[in-house]
Design an enzyme around this catalytic site. Sequence first.
Site, PDB file in Angstrom:
ATOM      1  N   TYR A  13       0.814  -1.219   0.000  1.00 22.16           N
ATOM      2  CA  TYR A  13       0.000   0.000   0.000  1.00 22.16           C
ATOM      3  C   TYR A  13       0.852   1.275   0.000  1.00 22.16           C
ATOM      4  O   TYR A  13       0.452   2.280   0.578  1.00 22.16           O
ATOM      5  CB  TYR A  13      -0.918   0.052   1.237  1.00 22.16           C
ATOM      6  CG  TYR A  13      -1.731  -1.188   1.482  1.00 22.16           C
ATOM      7  CD1 TYR A  13      -2.627  -1.661   0.535  1.00 22.16           C
ATOM      8  CD2 TYR A  13      -1.617  -1.882   2.687  1.00 22.16           C
ATOM      9  CE1 TYR A  13      -3.386  -2.797   0.778  1.00 22.16           C
ATOM     10  CE2 TYR A  13      -2.378  -3.023   2.928  1.00 22.16           C
ATOM     11  CZ  TYR A  13      -3.253  -3.471   1.970  1.00 22.16           C
ATOM     12  OH  TYR A  13      -4.004  -4.582   2.218  1.00 22.16           O
ATOM     13  N   TYR A  65     -14.474  -4.910   4.019  1.00 21.79           N
ATOM     14  CA  TYR A  65     -13.143  -5.291   3.536  1.00 21.79           C
ATOM     15  C   TYR A  65     -12.934  -6.766   3.851  1.00 21.79           C
ATOM     16  O   TYR A  65     -13.084  -7.186   5.010  1.00 21.79           O
ATOM     17  CB  TYR A  65     -12.041  -4.457   4.207  1.00 21.79           C
ATOM     18  CG  TYR A  65     -10.660  -4.948   3.825  1.00 21.79           C
ATOM     19  CD1 TYR A  65     -10.078  -4.568   2.623  1.00 21.79           C
ATOM     20  CD2 TYR A  65      -9.965  -5.832   4.646  1.00 21.79           C
ATOM     21  CE1 TYR A  65      -8.840  -5.052   2.242  1.00 21.79           C
ATOM     22  CE2 TYR A  65      -8.726  -6.319   4.282  1.00 21.79           C
ATOM     23  CZ  TYR A  65      -8.164  -5.928   3.086  1.00 21.79           C
ATOM     24  OH  TYR A  65      -6.933  -6.414   2.714  1.00 21.79           O
ATOM     25  N   ASP A 100     -17.237 -12.911   8.362  1.00 19.22           N
ATOM     26  CA  ASP A 100     -15.785 -12.762   8.282  1.00 19.22           C
ATOM     27  C   ASP A 100     -15.313 -12.176   9.611  1.00 19.22           C
ATOM     28  O   ASP A 100     -15.426 -10.982   9.852  1.00 19.22           O
ATOM     29  CB  ASP A 100     -15.427 -11.854   7.098  1.00 19.22           C
ATOM     30  CG  ASP A 100     -13.920 -11.645   6.956  1.00 19.22           C
ATOM     31  OD1 ASP A 100     -13.170 -12.059   7.862  1.00 19.22           O
ATOM     32  OD2 ASP A 100     -13.511 -11.050   5.940  1.00 19.22           O
ATOM     33  N   LYS A 117      -5.883 -13.296  11.391  1.00 21.71           N
ATOM     34  CA  LYS A 117      -5.320 -12.227  12.218  1.00 21.71           C
ATOM     35  C   LYS A 117      -4.824 -12.703  13.601  1.00 21.71           C
ATOM     36  O   LYS A 117      -3.673 -13.097  13.695  1.00 21.71           O
ATOM     37  CB  LYS A 117      -6.320 -11.081  12.342  1.00 21.71           C
ATOM     38  CG  LYS A 117      -6.577 -10.371  10.990  1.00 21.71           C
ATOM     39  CD  LYS A 117      -5.933  -9.021  10.922  1.00 21.71           C
ATOM     40  CE  LYS A 117      -5.739  -8.533   9.494  1.00 21.71           C
ATOM     41  NZ  LYS A 117      -6.948  -8.252   8.732  1.00 21.71           N
TER      42      LYS A 117
HETATM   43  C1  LIG Z   1      -7.207  -8.483   7.239  1.00 23.24           C
HETATM   44  C2  LIG Z   1      -8.537  -8.989   6.811  1.00 23.24           C
HETATM   45  C3  LIG Z   1      -8.672  -9.899   5.761  1.00 23.24           C
HETATM   46  C4  LIG Z   1      -7.488 -10.346   4.932  1.00 23.24           C
HETATM   47  O1  LIG Z   1      -6.562 -11.049   5.664  1.00 23.24           O
HETATM   48  P1  LIG Z   1      -5.050 -11.221   5.091  1.00 23.24           P
HETATM   49  O2  LIG Z   1      -4.418 -12.153   6.056  1.00 23.24           O
HETATM   50  O3  LIG Z   1      -4.457  -9.856   5.080  1.00 23.24           O
HETATM   51  O4  LIG Z   1      -5.184 -11.801   3.735  1.00 23.24           O
HETATM   52  C5  LIG Z   1      -9.940 -10.359   5.445  1.00 23.24           C
HETATM   53  N1  LIG Z   1     -11.012  -9.956   6.145  1.00 23.24           N
HETATM   54  C6  LIG Z   1     -10.935  -9.099   7.164  1.00 23.24           C
HETATM   55  C7  LIG Z   1     -12.163  -8.711   7.912  1.00 23.24           C
HETATM   56  C8  LIG Z   1      -9.696  -8.571   7.529  1.00 23.24           C
HETATM   57  O5  LIG Z   1      -9.603  -7.685   8.530  1.00 23.24           O
END
Ligand SMILES: *Cc1c(COP(=O)(O)O)cnc(C)c1O
Length: 435
Positions: free
Chosen positions: A28, A161, A255, A284
């Site tokens: 980024y 996202y 998610d 995460k």
């Molecule tokens: C960070 C994130 C992703 C992507 O995860 P990466 O390990 O960076 O590929 C997907 N969904 C959410 C809600 C996120 O915060």
Amino acid sequence: MSGKASKNKGVTAPYWYEPGLGRIWLPYAQMKTATPPLAVTGTNGARITLADGRELIDGIASWWTACHGYNHPHIRAAVERQLAQMPHVMFGGLVHEPALTLADRLTATLTQDNLACDLDRVFFSDSGSVAVEVALKMAVQYWRNRGVKSRSRIVAFNGGYHGDTTGAMSVSDPEGSFHAAFRGLLPQQIVVDLPTDQASAAALAETLERHADEVAAIIVEPLVQGAGGMRFHAPRILETLRAIADRYELLLIFDEIFTGFGRTGQMFAFQEAAVLPDIVTLSKALTGGTLPLAATVARRKVFDAFWSDDPVQALMHGPTFMANALACAAANASLDLFEREPRLQQVAKISDALREGLEPCRKLHGVNDVRIKGAIGVVELDRINDLDALRRRFIAEGVFIRPFGNIVYLTPAFTIGEGDLNRLMDAIRRVLAER
Ligand SMILES: *Cc1c(COP(=O)(O)O)cnc(C)c1O
């Protein structure tokens, strides 16, 4: 003297001429103009040590992963033990104890207090975006395996996202600056407003009246839309989405990659609502910020749609580093810490401190909103003209805080000391007061 030379007079060589840095492509970042990245030589607790000897207090726990603080001895010991025994073995045709234990423990954690919850089949991968890709593929193939080929699109939400890979980008906010350049590459999904009021709920229902027979699933970040702008919504929105998904027979994907593992105050954000998703994605904080790992967890009815004598109905995905044993050992150790140490109480305490410490920002010039949820503290500004300069200003204060869009936020380690947390909030109040 040539014009070129005089233009450069007194200016040091750009950092991208330096050894190593001249070979790195950063995330980024406009490589030509970005502030040089800081070299880190160590981490500990909520602190980052820089190569020049400075120490920064970390306000964002390495993109929300290091929930127990850096270098937690319990996770380190577990990874060291696993390293001596077996760092990795492929997961096709082979399994290992750390992954099997983790699958058991993850499903137990997801289903706690809820016997009806059958979120009990875990597919491991190596990053959040891939976990989302797997969730989307599960949803589409779920319908295909049931003989419905038309249901291949996804309903997603503005402000969302879900990652940077192609499928994940297609279900993220289409206007988000992250992904705007790739529109031509992406499958066209149905991206609408979250049903937060009657008008948006009616608009969603109307969209589904027209398109439900093309749609496989709805995907949403429960309670907090993270990287899309740190926007919060109430648990009843998840109940609305569950009702809509049921009415139109769609799968519902939560998610929890950002929200999972205590960040919003519960172990998982969806546990604040009286509904279950059909698929959950996790990453995460899954390994406590030590190693890359992700999981896509499905309910039994999803798994059952793949259960067949026909090999074509198998889930067609398999990352090379799937269920990496080191990462699984770290994740198991991280779950130990959630069991042994009072993480959710720490989150509640951080939440109170954030409310007290950030609320005064509301009165500052250019501040739109201050909002707190769990261990997430957000100060939303009218706009940030020079993101890079603001980031540098925080570094000069001795804190690592990384604003994006029009957002300054804190998502510290749950183990951060009161003094360090206060210093982070002092820095935000002081820096924002200068504007
Ligand atoms: C960070 C994130 C992703 C992507 O995860 P990466 O390990 O960076 O590929 C997907 N969904 C959410 C809600 C996120 O915060």
